[in-house]
Design a protein around this motif. Structure first.
Motif, PDB file in Angstrom:
ATOM      1  N   VAL A 109       0.831  -1.200   0.000  1.00 12.39           N
ATOM      2  CA  VAL A 109       0.000   0.000   0.000  1.00 12.39           C
ATOM      3  C   VAL A 109       0.878   1.266   0.000  1.00 12.39           C
ATOM      4  O   VAL A 109       0.541   2.276  -0.637  1.00 12.39           O
ATOM      5  CB  VAL A 109      -0.992  -0.053   1.197  1.00 12.39           C
ATOM      6  CG1 VAL A 109      -0.413   0.491   2.469  1.00 12.39           C
ATOM      7  CG2 VAL A 109      -2.306   0.593   0.864  1.00 12.39           C
ATOM      8  N   THR A 110       2.026   1.207   0.647  1.00 11.41           N
ATOM      9  CA  THR A 110       2.946   2.355   0.704  1.00 11.41           C
ATOM     10  C   THR A 110       3.403   2.749  -0.701  1.00 11.41           C
ATOM     11  O   THR A 110       3.438   3.935  -1.044  1.00 11.41           O
ATOM     12  CB  THR A 110       4.190   1.993   1.547  1.00 11.41           C
ATOM     13  OG1 THR A 110       3.754   1.252   2.670  1.00 11.41           O
ATOM     14  CG2 THR A 110       4.944   3.221   1.991  1.00 11.41           C
ATOM     15  N   GLN A 111       3.743   1.751  -1.511  1.00 17.92           N
ATOM     16  CA  GLN A 111       4.185   2.037  -2.877  1.00 17.92           C
ATOM     17  C   GLN A 111       3.055   2.600  -3.739  1.00 17.92           C
ATOM     18  O   GLN A 111       3.281   3.455  -4.582  1.00 17.92           O
ATOM     19  CB  GLN A 111       4.735   0.766  -3.522  1.00 17.92           C
ATOM     20  CG  GLN A 111       6.232   0.648  -3.332  1.00 17.92           C
ATOM     21  CD  GLN A 111       6.695  -0.775  -3.479  1.00 17.92           C
ATOM     22  OE1 GLN A 111       6.524  -1.576  -2.552  1.00 17.92           O
ATOM     23  NE2 GLN A 111       7.257  -1.094  -4.623  1.00 17.92           N
ATOM     24  N   VAL A 112       1.840   2.086  -3.500  1.00 20.04           N
ATOM     25  CA  VAL A 112       0.698   2.600  -4.253  1.00 20.04           C
ATOM     26  C   VAL A 112       0.463   4.071  -3.891  1.00 20.04           C
ATOM     27  O   VAL A 112       0.203   4.905  -4.761  1.00 20.04           O
ATOM     28  CB  VAL A 112      -0.567   1.741  -4.004  1.00 20.04           C
ATOM     29  CG1 VAL A 112      -1.797   2.388  -4.608  1.00 20.04           C
ATOM     30  CG2 VAL A 112      -0.375   0.340  -4.579  1.00 20.04           C
ATOM     31  N   TYR A 113       0.631   4.408  -2.609  1.00 23.06           N
ATOM     32  CA  TYR A 113       0.471   5.805  -2.186  1.00 23.06           C
ATOM     33  C   TYR A 113       1.535   6.702  -2.818  1.00 23.06           C
ATOM     34  O   TYR A 113       1.294   7.869  -3.106  1.00 23.06           O
ATOM     35  CB  TYR A 113       0.542   5.915  -0.663  1.00 23.06           C
ATOM     36  CG  TYR A 113      -0.735   5.491   0.040  1.00 23.06           C
ATOM     37  CD1 TYR A 113      -1.982   5.690  -0.555  1.00 23.06           C
ATOM     38  CD2 TYR A 113      -0.700   4.915   1.304  1.00 23.06           C
ATOM     39  CE1 TYR A 113      -3.146   5.308   0.091  1.00 23.06           C
ATOM     40  CE2 TYR A 113      -1.864   4.534   1.956  1.00 23.06           C
ATOM     41  CZ  TYR A 113      -3.075   4.732   1.344  1.00 23.06           C
ATOM     42  OH  TYR A 113      -4.230   4.360   1.981  1.00 23.06           O
TER      43      TYR A 113
END
Ligand SMILES: Nc1ncnc2c1ncn2[C@@H]1O[C@H](COP(=O)(O)OP(=O)(O)O)[C@@H](O)[C@H]1O
Ligand SMILES: [Mg+2]
Length: 227
Positions: A109-113
């Motif tokens: 999720v961090t990379q998607v953000y």
């Protein structure tokens, strides 16, 4: 490598795709165009395993995805964003992303953000309270939570304001560049799509009537009668 080989498919007595073939190297960007009912959605459905072809097969990175289930294909690295906004309206942005990545690595999720800062800003906001463009970004983010090798999008610009369309298209190129994810984009908005894809294919009544580079199609307006 994604290879569609002599695909024929349809529904009941109706034949929709007739001997369709195409071949793409890993990480390629393809735009698929054609009039309504040409079979564009059916082609995507065959690739993701949602429609069984009558003849032919689809080889994606060494597996026949047209014979596998959609769930198996998601694990194999194929993400499909169907037409419309495919988000859980009453869940927050973060809940949507986490559900999409349930079988994968939730920390992704961090990379998607990082790719979609607008989603990070709105992580606690319910999906239904966001604009069409933001919901489309969320649908893209959800697809990326499955860490795909290939991302298939069915008319992602539908219902979006023209200024937002360019934004969504640029995100797609960023996903392609930064993560090496191959793109197959079915679109009615041909000019916007030609700016971001390298290769193109035109379907007419279930047959491939043109295959070539985006530059070639841009320069040959005679071909535009097919969509
Ligand atoms: N589930 C279905 N059952 C029966 N016919 C269908 C179904 N889905 C699509 N079709 C028909 O197949 C043809 C091709 O549809 P589709 O692949 O959705 O085309 P496109 O995406 O290019 O508009 C159309 O004639 C459509 O009515
Ligand atoms: Mg369609």
């Amino acid at each position: 490598m994604l290879k569609v080989q002599n695909l024929t498919a349809g529904y009941g007595a109706l034949t929709v795709l007739n001997d369709v073939s195409l071949s793409l190297p890993t990480g390629a960007r393809l735009g698929i165009f054609g009039h309504n009912g040409a079979g564009k959605t059916t082609l995507l459905r065959c690739i993701v395993g949602a429609v069984r072809p009558r003849q032919g097969k689809v080889d994606v990175e060494g597996a026949d995805t047209s014979a596998a289930t959609v769930a198996e294909n998601v694990r194999h690295g194929i993400a499909f964003v169907p037409q419309g906004h495919n988000v859980f309206p009453n869940l927050t942005v973060e809940q949507n992303l986490r559900i999409a990545g349930l079988l994968f690595d939730p920390s992704f999720v961090t990379q998607v953000y990082e790719l979609f800062p607008v989603l990070a800003e709105r992580r606690q906001q319910r999906a239904c309270s966001m604009s069409g463009g933001e919901q489309q970004m969320l649908a893209l983010g959800m697809a990326l939570m499955t860490k795909p090798k290939w991302l298939l999008l069915d008319e992602p610009s539908t219902g979006l304001a023209p200024v937002i369309v360019g934004n969504v298209m640029r995100r797609l190129v960023e996903v392609n560049n930064r993560m090496g994810v191959g793109l197959i984009v079915v679109e009615q908005n041909v000019p916007a799509t030609l700016k971001v894809v390298e290769q193109t294919l035109i379907l007419r009544s279930g047959k491939v009537v043109f295959q070539g580079s985006a530059t070639e199609l841009s320069g040959n307006t005679d071909l535009w009668k097919w969509f």
